[in-house]
Enzyme design. Structure first.
Site, PDB file in Angstrom:
ATOM      1  N   MET A  77      19.468  61.591  30.300  1.00 40.47           N
ATOM      2  CA  MET A  77      19.915  62.521  29.255  1.00 40.47           C
ATOM      3  C   MET A  77      20.501  63.781  29.899  1.00 40.47           C
ATOM      4  O   MET A  77      20.650  64.810  29.230  1.00 40.47           O
ATOM      5  CB  MET A  77      18.761  62.863  28.319  1.00 40.47           C
ATOM      6  CG  MET A  77      18.239  61.640  27.572  1.00 40.47           C
ATOM      7  SD  MET A  77      17.502  62.016  25.984  1.00 40.47           S
ATOM      8  CE  MET A  77      16.140  63.051  26.482  1.00 40.47           C
ATOM      9  N   HIS A 104      17.879  66.478  37.845  1.00 37.81           N
ATOM     10  CA  HIS A 104      17.027  67.046  38.899  1.00 37.81           C
ATOM     11  C   HIS A 104      16.747  65.947  39.925  1.00 37.81           C
ATOM     12  O   HIS A 104      17.245  64.816  39.776  1.00 37.81           O
ATOM     13  CB  HIS A 104      15.741  67.621  38.304  1.00 37.81           C
ATOM     14  CG  HIS A 104      15.025  66.668  37.386  1.00 37.81           C
ATOM     15  ND1 HIS A 104      14.465  65.490  37.819  1.00 37.81           N
ATOM     16  CD2 HIS A 104      14.818  66.696  36.049  1.00 37.81           C
ATOM     17  CE1 HIS A 104      13.919  64.855  36.802  1.00 37.81           C
ATOM     18  NE2 HIS A 104      14.130  65.562  35.701  1.00 37.81           N
ATOM     19  N   HIS A 131      15.869  62.367  38.740  1.00 35.79           N
ATOM     20  CA  HIS A 131      17.016  61.517  38.384  1.00 35.79           C
ATOM     21  C   HIS A 131      17.738  61.045  39.650  1.00 35.79           C
ATOM     22  O   HIS A 131      18.102  59.882  39.779  1.00 35.79           O
ATOM     23  CB  HIS A 131      18.035  62.294  37.546  1.00 35.79           C
ATOM     24  CG  HIS A 131      17.518  62.802  36.237  1.00 35.79           C
ATOM     25  ND1 HIS A 131      17.321  64.137  35.972  1.00 35.79           N
ATOM     26  CD2 HIS A 131      17.171  62.142  35.101  1.00 35.79           C
ATOM     27  CE1 HIS A 131      16.895  64.288  34.734  1.00 35.79           C
ATOM     28  NE2 HIS A 131      16.783  63.102  34.178  1.00 35.79           N
ATOM     29  N   LYS A 141       7.688  58.380  35.725  1.00 39.72           N
ATOM     30  CA  LYS A 141       7.379  59.610  34.965  1.00 39.72           C
ATOM     31  C   LYS A 141       7.176  59.288  33.483  1.00 39.72           C
ATOM     32  O   LYS A 141       6.262  59.789  32.849  1.00 39.72           O
ATOM     33  CB  LYS A 141       8.530  60.599  35.163  1.00 39.72           C
ATOM     34  CG  LYS A 141       8.681  61.675  34.133  1.00 39.72           C
ATOM     35  CD  LYS A 141       7.771  62.824  34.442  1.00 39.72           C
ATOM     36  CE  LYS A 141       7.652  63.830  33.330  1.00 39.72           C
ATOM     37  NZ  LYS A 141       8.756  63.961  32.432  1.00 39.72           N
ATOM     38  N   GLN A 187       7.652  54.335  28.514  1.00 36.36           N
ATOM     39  CA  GLN A 187       9.056  53.960  28.319  1.00 36.36           C
ATOM     40  C   GLN A 187       9.450  52.813  29.259  1.00 36.36           C
ATOM     41  O   GLN A 187      10.095  51.844  28.843  1.00 36.36           O
ATOM     42  CB  GLN A 187       9.936  55.184  28.589  1.00 36.36           C
ATOM     43  CG  GLN A 187      11.409  54.894  28.641  1.00 36.36           C
ATOM     44  CD  GLN A 187      12.235  56.159  28.808  1.00 36.36           C
ATOM     45  OE1 GLN A 187      12.394  56.907  27.864  1.00 36.36           O
ATOM     46  NE2 GLN A 187      12.740  56.403  29.999  1.00 36.36           N
ATOM     47  N   VAL A 234       8.874  61.896  40.966  1.00 31.25           N
ATOM     48  CA  VAL A 234       9.216  62.953  41.922  1.00 31.25           C
ATOM     49  C   VAL A 234       8.626  64.265  41.393  1.00 31.25           C
ATOM     50  O   VAL A 234       8.783  64.587  40.210  1.00 31.25           O
ATOM     51  CB  VAL A 234      10.741  63.070  42.108  1.00 31.25           C
ATOM     52  CG1 VAL A 234      11.092  64.216  43.045  1.00 31.25           C
ATOM     53  CG2 VAL A 234      11.309  61.755  42.631  1.00 31.25           C
ATOM     54  N   MET A 288       8.773  66.624  37.963  1.00 29.92           N
ATOM     55  CA  MET A 288      10.081  67.182  37.581  1.00 29.92           C
ATOM     56  C   MET A 288      10.479  66.670  36.209  1.00 29.92           C
ATOM     57  O   MET A 288      10.241  65.504  35.871  1.00 29.92           O
ATOM     58  CB  MET A 288      11.130  66.795  38.607  1.00 29.92           C
ATOM     59  CG  MET A 288      10.949  67.530  39.897  1.00 29.92           C
ATOM     60  SD  MET A 288      12.366  67.286  40.954  1.00 29.92           S
ATOM     61  CE  MET A 288      11.761  68.126  42.415  1.00 29.92           C
ATOM     62  N   ARG A 340      12.794  69.280  30.785  1.00 31.67           N
ATOM     63  CA  ARG A 340      12.098  70.183  29.858  1.00 31.67           C
ATOM     64  C   ARG A 340      11.343  71.306  30.576  1.00 31.67           C
ATOM     65  O   ARG A 340      10.943  72.274  29.930  1.00 31.67           O
ATOM     66  CB  ARG A 340      11.135  69.390  28.962  1.00 31.67           C
ATOM     67  CG  ARG A 340      11.859  68.541  27.942  1.00 31.67           C
ATOM     68  CD  ARG A 340      10.915  67.978  26.878  1.00 31.67           C
ATOM     69  NE  ARG A 340      11.640  67.425  25.742  1.00 31.67           N
ATOM     70  CZ  ARG A 340      11.948  66.139  25.583  1.00 31.67           C
ATOM     71  NH1 ARG A 340      11.574  65.253  26.482  1.00 31.67           N
ATOM     72  NH2 ARG A 340      12.610  65.734  24.519  1.00 31.67           N
TER      73      ARG A 340
HETATM   74  P1  AMP Z   1      15.640  61.605  31.113  1.00 28.33           P
HETATM   75  O1  AMP Z   1      16.925  62.265  31.481  1.00 28.33           O
HETATM   76  O2  AMP Z   1      14.486  62.548  30.990  1.00 28.33           O
HETATM   77  O3  AMP Z   1      15.776  60.671  29.927  1.00 28.33           O
HETATM   78  O4  AMP Z   1      15.254  60.669  32.337  1.00 28.33           O
HETATM   79  C1  AMP Z   1      16.131  59.677  32.819  1.00 28.33           C
HETATM   80  C2  AMP Z   1      15.370  58.780  33.773  1.00 28.33           C
HETATM   81  O5  AMP Z   1      14.890  59.562  34.864  1.00 28.33           O
HETATM   82  C3  AMP Z   1      14.138  58.120  33.127  1.00 28.33           C
HETATM   83  O6  AMP Z   1      14.038  56.790  33.600  1.00 28.33           O
HETATM   84  C4  AMP Z   1      13.013  58.969  33.621  1.00 28.33           C
HETATM   85  O7  AMP Z   1      11.777  58.294  33.681  1.00 28.33           O
HETATM   86  C5  AMP Z   1      13.503  59.332  35.018  1.00 28.33           C
HETATM   87  N1  AMP Z   1      12.826  60.547  35.481  1.00 28.33           N
HETATM   88  C6  AMP Z   1      12.718  61.723  34.838  1.00 28.33           C
HETATM   89  N2  AMP Z   1      11.954  62.590  35.555  1.00 28.33           N
HETATM   90  C7  AMP Z   1      11.565  61.932  36.673  1.00 28.33           C
HETATM   91  C8  AMP Z   1      10.752  62.279  37.798  1.00 28.33           C
HETATM   92  N3  AMP Z   1      10.181  63.475  37.913  1.00 28.33           N
HETATM   93  N4  AMP Z   1      10.569  61.348  38.746  1.00 28.33           N
HETATM   94  C9  AMP Z   1      11.130  60.117  38.634  1.00 28.33           C
HETATM   95  N5  AMP Z   1      11.902  59.732  37.606  1.00 28.33           N
HETATM   96  C10 AMP Z   1      12.120  60.621  36.621  1.00 28.33           C
END
Ligand code: AMP
Length: 282
Positions: free
Chosen positions: A30, A34, A37, A149, A153, A176, A184, A187
Site C-alpha cells: 500500500m 520502508h 517492504h 508482520k 493475512q 523487519v 516497521m 502506520r
Molecule cells: P502494506 O503496505 O502494509 O500492505 O504491506 C505490504 C507487504 O509488506 C505485506 O505483505 C506486509 O506484511 C509486508 N510488511 C509490512 N511491514 C513489514 C515488516 N516490518 N517486515 C516485513 N514485511 C512487512
C-alpha cells in the site's frame, strides 16, 4: 523502471515477460515504503528474473471508521526507493481502475478470517483477499511475497491461493524491525514521540512471552495475562487482542506445545499496531 497505471497494459507487460521465459516475482504493497517492504522486493529480485511491485491503497480493506483518508502516501518517494534497488515495474492503479463500477465480485476466505484482526475489523480480509486475487490475476506472477508482520493475512492469502488453485507460489518473509524492536509499519508515522516510545511495548511483550515459555510456562492464559499487564503499564494503550493460537488454524491454544503463534493488536493513542511471534515449543 516502468510505471503502469492500468490493468490491461500490466497484463500485457507480464504476458510478454512470461512469453520470453522470464520468471516474475510480485510484491503487493500500500506504499509509503520502508525496509520491511524493501526486504520483500530484494528477495523477489534475487529469486526472479523480473520483479513487479504494486502500490495501491485498497479502499475495500478499510472499515468506515478506519484511516483510509489519512493513510500515508508519497508515491515519488516510493518510486525513487524502488528504482534505486532495481525494481523492473511498478503497478500504480487508481481505485476507480481497480473497482470499475458497477463492481460486484468479492473473494471471501472462511473460518481463518473470523479470529484475531478479523474480529475487530469486519470485512477487512474480504477486502484483502479480493484485491490480492485481482492483483495476482493482473500481474500473473510465479512468486508473490508477503510479510510475516501481517501473519493472519499471509495465512489467509496462502489458503486462498491453494483453495482457488492459483498458479503462484506464496512466500512469507520475516518481520523487519527498528533497532528498538518495533516492527516497521507505514502506520508508525502516525505516532507522536511519546507514542513511538510506548509502541516498543508490543515487541517487549512478545519477548516476555518467549522468556516465560522458554522457562517452562505452558499455560496460554498465564502468558497472555503477563503480556497484558506489561502492555497496560503504558497508560495510553488499549488492547484489541493478545492471543496464542495454532499458526495453521488460528484457533486459540490452551496448553502451549508444538508450533504456536503469539499475536497482538494494541492501540497506541489512536493508532492500531500489530505484531507477532512464531515459536516452536518442545
Ligand atoms: P502494506 O503496505 O502494509 O500492505 O504491506 C505490504 C507487504 O509488506 C505485506 O505483505 C506486509 O506484511 C509486508 N510488511 C509490512 N511491514 C513489514 C515488516 N516490518 N517486515 C516485513 N514485511 C512487512
Amino acid at each position: 523502471m516502468r510505471i503502469i497505471k492500468s490493468a490491461n497494459p500490466m497484463q500485457k507487460y507480464s504476458n510478454r515477460l512470461k512469453a520470453t521465459n522470464n520468471s516474475v516475482g510480485f510484491v503487493p504493497t500500500m506504499g509509503y515504503l520502508h525496509e520491511g517492504h524493501l526486504s520483500l522486493v530484494r528477495r523477489s529480485l534475487k529469486e526472479n528474473d523480473k520483479t513487479i511491485v504494486s502500490v495501491f491503497i485498497n479502499p475495500a480493506q478499510f472499515g468506515p471508521r478506519e484511516d483510509l483518508a489519512k493513510y500515508p502516501r508519497d508515491f515519488k518517494r516510493d518510486e525513487n526507493m524502488l528504482r534505486k534497488i532495481g525494481t523492473d515495474a511498478v503497478f500504480y492503479p487508481t481505485a476507480k481502475e481497480m473497482y470499475q463500477k458497477p463492481y460486484h465480485t468479492y473473494v471471501d476466505v472462511e473460518c481463518l478470517t473470523d479470529a484475531l484482526c478479523g474480529r475487530s475489523r469486519p470485512g477487512h480480509f474480504r477486502g484483502v483477499t479480493t484485491v490480492v486475487a485481482k492483483l495476482l490475476n493482473i500481474v500473473n506472477p510465479d512468486n508473490a511475497y508477503f510479510g510475516q508482520k501481517d501473519a493472519q493475512q499471509a495465512i489467509v492469502i496462502e489458503k486462498m491461493a491453494n483453495d482457488l488453485n492459483m498458479n503462484v507460489k506464496i512466500k512469507t518473509l520475516p518481520i523487519v524491525r527498528e533497532t528498538d524492536g518495533l516492527a516497521m509499519s507505514s502506520r508508525n508515522s502516525y505516532l507522536s514521540k511519546k507514542e513511538r516510545g510506548d509502541a516498543t511495548v508490543l515487541h517487549k511483550s512478545l519477548l516476555l512471552a518467549k522468556t516465560m515459555i522458554r522457562k517452562g510456562e505452558r499455560s496460554s492464559i498465564k502468558v497472555i495475562n503477563m503480556m497484558k499487564a506489561l502492555v497496560r503499564q503504558k497508560n495510553v494503550s488499549q488492547i484489541d487482542y493478545i492471543a496464542i493460537v495454532n499458526p495453521e488454524t488460528l484457533k486459540p491454544i490452551k496448553t502451549i506445545h508444538g508450533q504456536v503463534l503469539i499475536a497482538l493488536a494494541v492501540y497506541i493513542g489512536k493508532t492500531r499496531l500489530i505484531d507477532n511471534l512464531k515459536l516452536k515449543v518442545r
